[in-house]
Design a protein around this motif. Structure first.
Motif, PDB file in Angstrom:
ATOM      1  N   ASN A  60      44.757  47.546  18.543  1.00 45.49           N
ATOM      2  CA  ASN A  60      44.838  48.023  19.925  1.00 45.49           C
ATOM      3  C   ASN A  60      46.137  47.592  20.595  1.00 45.49           C
ATOM      4  OD1 ASN A  60      42.314  49.170  19.672  1.00 45.49           O
ATOM      5  ND2 ASN A  60      41.245  47.408  20.522  1.00 45.49           N
ATOM      6  N   ARG A 118      40.744  46.106  31.531  1.00 47.05           N
ATOM      7  CA  ARG A 118      40.993  45.001  30.597  1.00 47.05           C
ATOM      8  C   ARG A 118      40.326  43.724  31.098  1.00 47.05           C
ATOM      9  NH1 ARG A 118      42.183  45.624  25.430  1.00 47.05           N
ATOM     10  NH2 ARG A 118      43.212  47.617  25.221  1.00 47.05           N
ATOM     11  N   SER A 157      41.314  44.431  17.635  1.00 50.32           N
ATOM     12  CA  SER A 157      42.061  44.009  18.825  1.00 50.32           C
ATOM     13  C   SER A 157      43.560  44.022  18.564  1.00 50.32           C
ATOM     14  CB  SER A 157      41.621  42.604  19.254  1.00 50.32           C
ATOM     15  OG  SER A 157      40.271  42.604  19.669  1.00 50.32           O
ATOM     16  N   GLU A 174      37.694  51.306  20.766  1.00 52.83           N
ATOM     17  CA  GLU A 174      39.002  51.523  21.376  1.00 52.83           C
ATOM     18  C   GLU A 174      40.064  51.792  20.316  1.00 52.83           C
ATOM     19  OE1 GLU A 174      42.121  49.353  24.473  1.00 52.83           O
ATOM     20  OE2 GLU A 174      40.552  48.171  23.500  1.00 52.83           O
ATOM     21  N   ALA A 224      35.878  46.746  20.832  1.00 51.29           N
ATOM     22  CA  ALA A 224      37.252  46.727  20.318  1.00 51.29           C
ATOM     23  C   ALA A 224      37.449  47.786  19.236  1.00 51.29           C
ATOM     24  CB  ALA A 224      37.587  45.346  19.769  1.00 51.29           C
ATOM     25  N   SER A 228      36.537  40.860  15.385  1.00 53.23           N
ATOM     26  CA  SER A 228      37.214  41.665  16.406  1.00 53.23           C
ATOM     27  C   SER A 228      38.718  41.427  16.440  1.00 53.23           C
ATOM     28  CB  SER A 228      36.618  41.393  17.786  1.00 53.23           C
ATOM     29  OG  SER A 228      36.941  40.084  18.230  1.00 53.23           O
ATOM     30  N   SER A 285      40.879  51.682  27.262  1.00 52.85           N
ATOM     31  CA  SER A 285      40.221  50.514  27.845  1.00 52.85           C
ATOM     32  C   SER A 285      38.854  50.882  28.405  1.00 52.85           C
ATOM     33  CB  SER A 285      41.097  49.916  28.951  1.00 52.85           C
ATOM     34  OG  SER A 285      42.281  49.393  28.421  1.00 52.85           O
ATOM     35  N   PHE A 315      36.499  50.973  25.532  1.00 49.44           N
ATOM     36  CA  PHE A 315      36.132  49.594  25.174  1.00 49.44           C
ATOM     37  C   PHE A 315      35.038  49.069  26.093  1.00 49.44           C
ATOM     38  CE2 PHE A 315      36.273  45.081  25.637  1.00 49.44           C
ATOM     39  CZ  PHE A 315      36.653  44.554  24.417  1.00 49.44           C
ATOM     40  N   GLN A 375      31.153  48.236  25.182  1.00 51.50           N
ATOM     41  CA  GLN A 375      30.785  46.826  25.240  1.00 51.50           C
ATOM     42  C   GLN A 375      29.606  46.587  26.177  1.00 51.50           C
ATOM     43  OE1 GLN A 375      33.373  44.114  27.293  1.00 51.50           O
ATOM     44  NE2 GLN A 375      32.970  42.441  25.856  1.00 51.50           N
TER      45      GLN A 375
END
Length: 384
Positions: free
Chosen positions: A314, A207, A311, A368, A365, A307, A334, A337, A341
Motif C-alpha cells: 500500500n 488513515r 501494508s 486496500e 490492509a 499485515s 483508504s 481499508f 476493517q
C-alpha cells in the motif's frame, strides 16, 4: 570498483540518513511504550491507548490534510508553506479550545496543537529533502517525549503521559516561525490546490480512523484489558514496519519530482515478507519472557505480522499515486481499508475476540492492496 561503491553510497546516503533516524526514533518510542506496558499492565495500558486514540483523531481533524500538500508542492519548488502554516495553526487553536471544553483535559489539548506544529515542520523538511534535519528532529522529539511523559506520569498519573507527549512537539514551532519570516504569505497559492488538499485531508482522516477506530471500538466492546493486549501487538507491528515507512518517506518527494526508484520499492516488498515471517515465528518465543502479563498478545502479534506485507504494498502505491497528484485514488483505497476493517471488527470480534480484531486489520490492509494494484494496472497503467 571503488568508484562504483562510492556511487552506490552517494545514491543511498539520503535513504540511510532517513532510515537511521527512523530506526532510532522508533526504538526509543518502542522501548518507552514497552516499559509502560510492563509498568501499567494490560488494563491501564489499554486505557492510555484509548485516550491517545482520541487525541490522534482530533489532531488529524485539525491538521486539515496539509502534510502531503507541503511535501509534494515544496518538492516541486513552490513556496506554499507560509499560507499552509497559518491555516494549520489557526485550525489547531480552534480545535484546542473545542477539545478543552469537551474533555477538560489540558493534555489532549496540547497534544493536538503540538502534533500540528511538528507535522507541519517535518513535512517542510521532507519536501525540501533535508533528510539529516528530518532525522534529527524525529529523534529529538522522541527523546523529549520520553523525558516529559515519564516526568508528568509520576507527577499526574495517566493524563500526564499524554501531556508529556504533547509538550515534546512544541520546540519545533521555531521552524514554523522561521519559514513564515523568510517567505511571502500568499494565500492565492492555495486556491488552485484545494482539490488536492481536500483529498489529502479525507485521506488523512481515513488513515487516522483506520489506525485508531479499532481502539475506540475495542475498548467499549471488550474492555481496556483486551485493548491493552491488542495495542501491544500494534506496537510490535510498528517496529516491523519501520523499513517500509522509511522507504515511503524517502520515495514520496522523489515520486513527486519524477524520480521514482522501482528497484527499491520491489526490494522493500520482498523484505516485508521476511519481516512478517519473523514476527510470526518469534512472538511465542520472546513475548512470554518480556511481557508475562500479556499472554493473549502472542496470537495477536502473529496475526498482525501478516499485515506487514499488504501494508508495505500500500505504501509503495500510495507514494506513486500521490506523486502523480492522484490523491483521490489513495483516498478511495483508504476508504476500502476502513470499511473492511470496521465491518470485520464487529463480525470477527464477536466470533474470535481480540484475535478477530487483529484479523480485521489484516483483511483491511489486504483489501486496500488489491484495490490499489488493480487500479494501477487496469485504469492508470502507471509503471512500477
Amino acid at each position: 570498483r571503488g568508484i562504483i561503491i562510492k556511487e552506490i553510497f552517494s545514491k543511498f546516503k539520503d535513504l540511510g540518513t532517513v532510515g537511521l533516524g527512523n530506526i532510532i526514533a522508533t526504538l526509543i518510542s518502542g522501548i518507552f511504550w514497552f516499559y509502560f506496558a510492563s509498568l501499567l499492565g494490560a488494563e491501564q495500558y489499554g486505557e492510555v491507548s484509548y485516550y491517545i486514540a482520541i487525541a490522534g483523531i482530533v489532531s488529524t481533524i485539525s491538521f486539515l490534510g496539509l502534510g502531503n500538500a507541503v511535501i509534494v508542492y515544496t518538492a516541486k519548488g513552490e513556496k506554499i508553506q507560509p499560507p499552509i502554516f497559518v491555516i494549520g495553526i489557526i485550525s489547531s487553536i480552534i480545535s484546542v479550545i473545542a477539545v478543552f471544553l469537551i474533555f477538560s483535559q489540558i493534555g489532549i489539548s496540547l497534544y493536538v496543537l503540538g502534533y500540528v506544529i511538528f507535522s507541519l515542520a517535518t513535512a517542510e523538511i521532507l519536501g525540501k529533502k533535508q533528510y539529516r534535519s528530518y532525522s534529527t528532529y524525529l529523534v529529538t522529539q522522541k527523546i523529549l517525549m520520553v523525558g516529559f511523559a515519564l516526568f508528568f506520569y509520576y507527577y499526574m498519573g495517566l493524563e500526564g503521559v499524554i501531556l508529556g507527549i504533547g509538550l515534546s512537539f512544541f520546540p519545533y514551532l521555531t521552524r514554523i516561525y522561521k519559514s513564515l519570516r523568510k517567505d511571502k504569505l500568499d494565500f492565492s497559492l492555495i486556491r488552485p490546490r484545494i482539490g488536492f488538499i481536500m483529498n489529502s485531508y479525507v485521506l488523512d482522516l481515513t488513515r487516522t480512523f483506520s489506525g485508531y477506530t479499532d481502539k475506540l471500538i475495542v475498548a467499549p466492546l471488550f474492555g481496556f484489558a483486551i485493548l491493552g493486549n491488542y495495542q501491544l501487538g500494534i506496537q510490535i507491528l510498528a517496529i516491523l514496519t519501520i523499513l517500509p515507512g522509511i522507504v515511503y518517506q524517502y520515495i514520496l518527494p522523489r515520486d513527486s519530482s519524477g524520480d521514482s526508484n522501482k528497484k527499491l520499492k520491489k526490494l522493500t516488498i520482498t523484505v516485508s515478507i521476511i519481516l512478517a515471517g519473523l514476527g510470526f515465528i518469534l512472538a511465542p518465543i520472546i513475548l512470554p519472557i518480556l511481557f508475562p502479563k500479556f499472554t493473549e498478545a502472542i496470537e495477536v502479534i502473529q496475526i498482525v505480522s501478516i499485515s506487514v506485507i499488504p501494508s508495505t504494498i500500500n505504501l509503495m502505491y500510495i507514494s506513486k499515486f500521490l506523486g502523480n497528484e492522484l490523491s483521490k485514488i489513495v483516498l478511495i483505497g483508504s476508504g476500502v481499508f476502513l470499511s473492511v476493517q470496521i465491518v470485520s471488527i464487529f463480525i470477527l470480534g464477536e466470533l474470535m475476540g481480540v484475535n478477530g480484531v487483529a484479523m480485521a486489520l489484516v483483511l483491511g490492509a489486504s483489501a486496500e492492496a488489491i484495490f490499489l494494484v488493480t487500479v494501477n494496472k487496469v485504469i492508470y497503467k502507471l509503471t512500477d
